[in-house]
Design a protein around this motif. Structure first.
Motif, PDB file in Angstrom:
ATOM      1  N   ALA A  34      52.526  40.098   7.845  1.00 15.36           N
ATOM      2  CA  ALA A  34      50.885  41.015   8.183  1.00 15.36           C
ATOM      3  C   ALA A  34      50.089  40.061   8.510  1.00 15.36           C
ATOM      4  CB  ALA A  34      51.290  41.753   6.933  1.00 15.36           C
ATOM      5  N   ALA A  87      49.308  38.776  11.671  1.00 14.79           N
ATOM      6  CA  ALA A  87      49.375  40.119  12.168  1.00 14.79           C
ATOM      7  C   ALA A  87      47.680  40.089  12.151  1.00 14.79           C
ATOM      8  CB  ALA A  87      49.854  41.438  12.308  1.00 14.79           C
ATOM      9  N   SER A 108      47.996  43.759  14.061  1.00 13.24           N
ATOM     10  CA  SER A 108      47.895  44.115  15.563  1.00 13.24           C
ATOM     11  C   SER A 108      48.362  45.555  15.888  1.00 13.24           C
ATOM     12  CB  SER A 108      48.930  43.067  16.195  1.00 13.24           C
ATOM     13  OG  SER A 108      49.927  42.612  15.566  1.00 13.24           O
ATOM     14  N   ILE A 141      52.866  46.074  17.115  1.00 12.67           N
ATOM     15  CA  ILE A 141      53.854  45.363  17.944  1.00 12.67           C
ATOM     16  C   ILE A 141      53.696  46.366  18.841  1.00 12.67           C
ATOM     17  CG2 ILE A 141      56.460  43.852  18.026  1.00 12.67           C
ATOM     18  CD1 ILE A 141      56.536  44.176  14.825  1.00 12.67           C
ATOM     19  N   THR A 168      59.903  34.566  18.344  1.00 12.72           N
ATOM     20  CA  THR A 168      58.657  34.521  17.493  1.00 12.72           C
ATOM     21  C   THR A 168      57.949  34.846  18.879  1.00 12.72           C
ATOM     22  OG1 THR A 168      56.713  32.665  16.236  1.00 12.72           O
ATOM     23  CG2 THR A 168      58.456  31.794  17.750  1.00 12.72           C
ATOM     24  N   LYS A 198      54.653  32.817  17.593  1.00 13.22           N
ATOM     25  CA  LYS A 198      53.457  31.741  16.950  1.00 13.22           C
ATOM     26  C   LYS A 198      53.878  30.964  18.028  1.00 13.22           C
ATOM     27  CE  LYS A 198      53.976  35.397  13.541  1.00 13.22           C
ATOM     28  NZ  LYS A 198      53.831  35.375  12.407  1.00 13.22           N
ATOM     29  N   PHE A 217      56.833  30.576  11.809  1.00 10.28           N
ATOM     30  CA  PHE A 217      56.811  30.694  13.051  1.00 10.28           C
ATOM     31  C   PHE A 217      58.240  29.875  13.308  1.00 10.28           C
ATOM     32  CE2 PHE A 217      56.539  27.086   9.797  1.00 10.28           C
ATOM     33  CZ  PHE A 217      57.634  26.650  10.223  1.00 10.28           C
ATOM     34  N   GLY A 275      60.172  32.002  13.621  1.00 16.23           N
ATOM     35  CA  GLY A 275      60.983  33.515  14.468  1.00 16.23           C
ATOM     36  C   GLY A 275      62.742  33.374  13.632  1.00 16.23           C
ATOM     37  N   GLU A 276      62.772  33.805  12.542  1.00 14.77           N
ATOM     38  CA  GLU A 276      64.159  34.117  12.164  1.00 14.77           C
ATOM     39  C   GLU A 276      64.104  35.021  11.074  1.00 14.77           C
ATOM     40  OE1 GLU A 276      66.228  30.484  10.979  1.00 14.77           O
ATOM     41  OE2 GLU A 276      64.248  30.448   9.108  1.00 14.77           O
ATOM     42  N   LEU A 289      63.015  38.173  10.825  1.00 15.58           N
ATOM     43  CA  LEU A 289      62.263  39.521  10.692  1.00 15.58           C
ATOM     44  C   LEU A 289      64.301  40.014  11.218  1.00 15.58           C
ATOM     45  CD1 LEU A 289      59.977  41.560  12.387  1.00 15.58           C
ATOM     46  CD2 LEU A 289      61.178  41.029  10.072  1.00 15.58           C
TER      47      LEU A 289
HETATM   48  P1  ADP Z   1      57.948  34.005  12.904  1.00 16.71           P
HETATM   49  O1  ADP Z   1      56.909  35.132  11.304  1.00 16.71           O
HETATM   50  O2  ADP Z   1      58.609  33.044  12.463  1.00 16.71           O
HETATM   51  O3  ADP Z   1      57.730  34.362  14.338  1.00 16.71           O
HETATM   52  P2  ADP Z   1      59.718  36.568  12.396  1.00 16.71           P
HETATM   53  O4  ADP Z   1      60.739  37.390  12.621  1.00 16.71           O
HETATM   54  O5  ADP Z   1      59.262  36.781  10.981  1.00 16.71           O
HETATM   55  O6  ADP Z   1      58.854  35.345  12.921  1.00 16.71           O
HETATM   56  O7  ADP Z   1      58.825  37.742  13.104  1.00 16.71           O
HETATM   57  C1  ADP Z   1      59.044  37.956  14.966  1.00 16.71           C
HETATM   58  C2  ADP Z   1      57.492  38.250  15.623  1.00 16.71           C
HETATM   59  O8  ADP Z   1      57.609  39.807  15.025  1.00 16.71           O
HETATM   60  C3  ADP Z   1      56.448  37.829  15.073  1.00 16.71           C
HETATM   61  O9  ADP Z   1      56.216  36.083  15.617  1.00 16.71           O
HETATM   62  C4  ADP Z   1      55.669  38.713  15.203  1.00 16.71           C
HETATM   63  O10 ADP Z   1      54.893  38.668  16.916  1.00 16.71           O
HETATM   64  C5  ADP Z   1      56.277  39.875  15.290  1.00 16.71           C
HETATM   65  N1  ADP Z   1      55.985  40.247  13.929  1.00 16.71           N
HETATM   66  C6  ADP Z   1      56.639  40.467  12.070  1.00 16.71           C
HETATM   67  N2  ADP Z   1      55.683  40.583  11.977  1.00 16.71           N
HETATM   68  C7  ADP Z   1      54.341  41.579  12.622  1.00 16.71           C
HETATM   69  C8  ADP Z   1      54.019  42.440  12.407  1.00 16.71           C
HETATM   70  N3  ADP Z   1      53.755  42.865  10.628  1.00 16.71           N
HETATM   71  N4  ADP Z   1      52.896  42.793  12.791  1.00 16.71           N
HETATM   72  C9  ADP Z   1      52.522  42.793  13.785  1.00 16.71           C
HETATM   73  N5  ADP Z   1      54.073  41.329  14.106  1.00 16.71           N
HETATM   74  C10 ADP Z   1      54.667  41.717  13.584  1.00 16.71           C
END
Ligand code: ADP
Ligand code: MG
Length: 594
Positions: free
Chosen positions: A34, A37, A61, A63, A77, A79, A94, A96-97, A99
């Motif tokens: 969050a 974003a 922002s 998704i 990711t 990022k 960063f 990307g694991e 979620l």
């Molecule tokens: P990371 O944070 O390491 O990139 P995550 O698995 O936590 O990996 O999230 C994957 C991607 O999902 C993020 O890079 C972002 O683009 C998107 N994302 C996740 N949570 C949010 C959020 N709350 N708001 C906007 N985009 C999100």
């Protein structure tokens, strides 16, 4: 069993052991997302310590609808693109694991709408498999609900602690993020009751009031210190709050440290804070502290552990001493000017850590003039170099015979723009250029040492080499004796190469090359035939002097002014540039039309 490749889901469930250990780790990852974003409001709802439900809604922002499913796949990711991006990382996530792993061990529901899109998306994932994916109307931002965490990994579920323990972990976590992001409004609700709220005013103090209560907050001191760049650390800012001795705890868990907005666990840095209270807090008592360190991302490796709570510094010792110095400084200052209450005594064991012994500067300006005169020491050592490790420490000369006053006694009022000191004297106001003034002080001390035929103290360094062109080398050869006189030990090491083995102790850092090169360039371009040694001394004093942009503590400024008051020519630096501006009381009154 035959060898087989594990399914993505199984891999994610195994990985979950590292990334999501407990409900608080889920909360942590979702909050970081969050924040990454750009959310300004983050609302967290928890039921049964996070086992039953963790819901985080943010106004970040959102998704893009085309990317929602992707966000929940492994190693997805937005990022970073390559490992190189880690060097300039400005996001919390960063890897990307998060979620994908969280979704693999729970029933996850996401509703999100990207700011730039009119329609949002709703998606449901059960144990890693997408169960529902459809357009949905929603406000911009993201709501993620995690239900029945670890429902499909019974081994992990068994290890979950009591609800109360998980609640405590989550509350601590949210509080820490609120501290790191005081401009974001956080709310936390446990089983329908508000457990924490910050109001997003942008002031760390406001968050602390919420976290520790107003009464306790009144027992805290503000820390604010810009550690100037030095050779092994290109600048560091430390700020936050630390408790006065009357507000303490029985363990270290209330020492919260953050690096570039990221809460970190670092036992060595925690120890730096505890050590700063040496002789201030009794054994077995620990301070409450919230301290932020800001330094270039190049100086920190955050990719040490999947939870990203551990970091590795390029120069851990420099960070350690900077933090300790910052804390110690406010504690000592809070005891009042010159008070010996918290001042380190000579025999304090700093455990090999580099905390500068500032006792001479601390007591110096409380000694009344007459006493100072009488107590004139016999030792005539011309200058006392500052702590090697600390270029901000102003060299003071406790052993110096007092010279006649050339400026009236001045009282430091404060610092402006980290460049000028404002002082008040009987004849009005003085604006003093800190670098020029310190340059003047050191220059006179160096000259005096020369006139008294003293050898200047040197510091041995790890040998380094100076490579020159043949033209420069020819010139340099003639200068070697002059360099030796000020404290450089140089030897020819090859046709146009010199080895440097020692440097003047007065110079900060351990790299003599920049100053040697600067001197050489200056002498090569020199038109007039000014005395070479004089030029070298001028360079050394200018390099050793405190820089513009360096924040000085009150006692450092006062010490500097005390010394300037007795310089032979306090009003100009060695090259003739003014060190100070004086405005008399009359002048000020006139200007202001009194
Ligand atoms: P990371 O944070 O390491 O990139 P995550 O698995 O936590 O990996 O999230 C994957 C991607 O999902 C993020 O890079 C972002 O683009 C998107 N994302 C996740 N949570 C949010 C959020 N709350 N708001 C906007 N985009 C999100
Ligand atoms: Mg993330």
């Amino acid at each position: 069993m035959p060898i087989q490749i594990l399914s993505d889901n199984t891999v994610a469930q195994i990985a979950a052991g590292e990334v999501v250990e407990r409900p608080a780790s889920v909360v942590k990852e979702l909050i970081e997302n969050a924040l990454d974003a750009g959310a300004k409001n983050i609302h967290v709802t928890i039921e049964e310590g996070g086992r039953k439900l963790i819901r985080i809604s943010d106004d970040g922002s959102g998704i893009l609808s085309a990317e929602v499913a992707l966000a929940f796949t492994q190693h997805a990711t937005s990022k970073i693109q390559s490992v190189d991006d880690l060097l300039t990382l400005h996001t919390l996530g960063f890897r990307g694991e998060a979620l994908s792993t969280i979704a693999a061990v729970s029933r996850t529901n996401v509703t999100t709408r990207h700011r730039k899109e009119d329609l949002g998306t709703q998606m449901r994932i059960e144990g890693g498999d997408i169960a529902q994916h459809q357009p949905a109307g929603a406000p911009a931002g993201t709501v993620i609900s995690i239900e029945n965490l670890f429902y499909n990994t019974p081994a992990r579920l068994k290890f979950l602690k009591k609800v109360a323990t998980e609640k405590r972990h989550i509350t601590t976590l949210i509080t820490r993020y609120a501290m790191a992001y005081p401009d974001v409004r956080f709310t936390l609700e446990h089983d329908g009751r508000e457990a924490f709220r910050s109001n997003g005013t942008g002031a760390l103090g406001d968050v602390l009031v919420k976290a520790v209560g107003l009464e306790n907050f009144r027992q805290m001191l503000e820390v604010e210190r810009d550690e100037p760049p030095r050779e092994n650390l290109p600048g560091l800012r430390v700020f936050g709050y630390v408790s006065l001795p009357d507000f303490s705890r029985s363990d270290r868990t209330n020492i919260a440290l953050f690096v570039n907005g990221r809460w970190i666990q670092d036992s060595s840095l925690t120890y730096a804070v505890v050590q700063a209270y040496h002789m201030i807090l009794t054994d077995g008592r620990y301070p409450v502290a919230t301290l932020m360190l800001e330094l270039s991302p190049q100086e920190v490796d955050v990719n040490v552990h999947p939870t990203k709570a551990e970091v590795r510094f390029q120069n851990p010792n420099a960070v350690f001493s900077a933090l300790q110095r910052a804390v110690r400084e406010v504690l000592v200052k809070s005891a009042g000017p010159g008070s010996a209450r918290y001042a380190p005594t000579k025999d304090v064991d700093w455990g090999g850590m580099s905390f500068p012994q500032r006792s001479s500067t601390q007591t110096e300006f409380t000694v009344p003039e007459q006493v100072e005169q009488r107590a004139r020491p016999s030792n005539t050592e011309s200058f006392n170099t500052a702590d090697d490790d600390d270029p901000t420490a102003i060299p003071v000369g406790p052993g110096m015979p007092l010279k006649p006053r050339t400026l009236p006694m001045l009282r430091v009022v404060g610092q402006v723009g980290a460049m000028y000191i404002i002082a008040e004297g009987p004849a009005g106001m003085y604006l003093i250029d800190q670098h020029a003034a310190h340059d003047r002080i050191i220059y006179e001390k160096l000259k005096e040492a020369f006139d008294g035929d003293e050898t200047l103290p040197q510091r041995e360094i790890k040998m380094c080499t100076l490579e020159l062109t043949s033209k420069e080398a020819r010139q340099f050869d003639q200068l070697i004796t002059s360099f030796a006189q000020v404290g450089f030990t140089l030897e020819r090491f090859g046709p146009n190469t010199y080895a440097v083995r020692a440097m003047p102790e007065l110079l900060p850092g351990n790299n003599p090359l920049p100053v040697l090169k600067a001197i050489l360039m200056d002498l090569l371009n020199q038109k007039n035939d000014q005395n070479t040694l004089e030029r070298i001394i001028q360079h050394v004093s200018s390099h050793a002097a405190v820089k513009a942009g360096q924040v000085l503590a009150q006692d450092e400024m006062q010490s500097l002014i005390r010394q300037l008051e007795r310089c032979e020519e306090p009003r100009s630096d060695p090259r003739g540039k003014p060190t100070l501006l004086h405005m008399s009381g009359d002048q000020i009154a006139r200007e202001l039309g009194h």
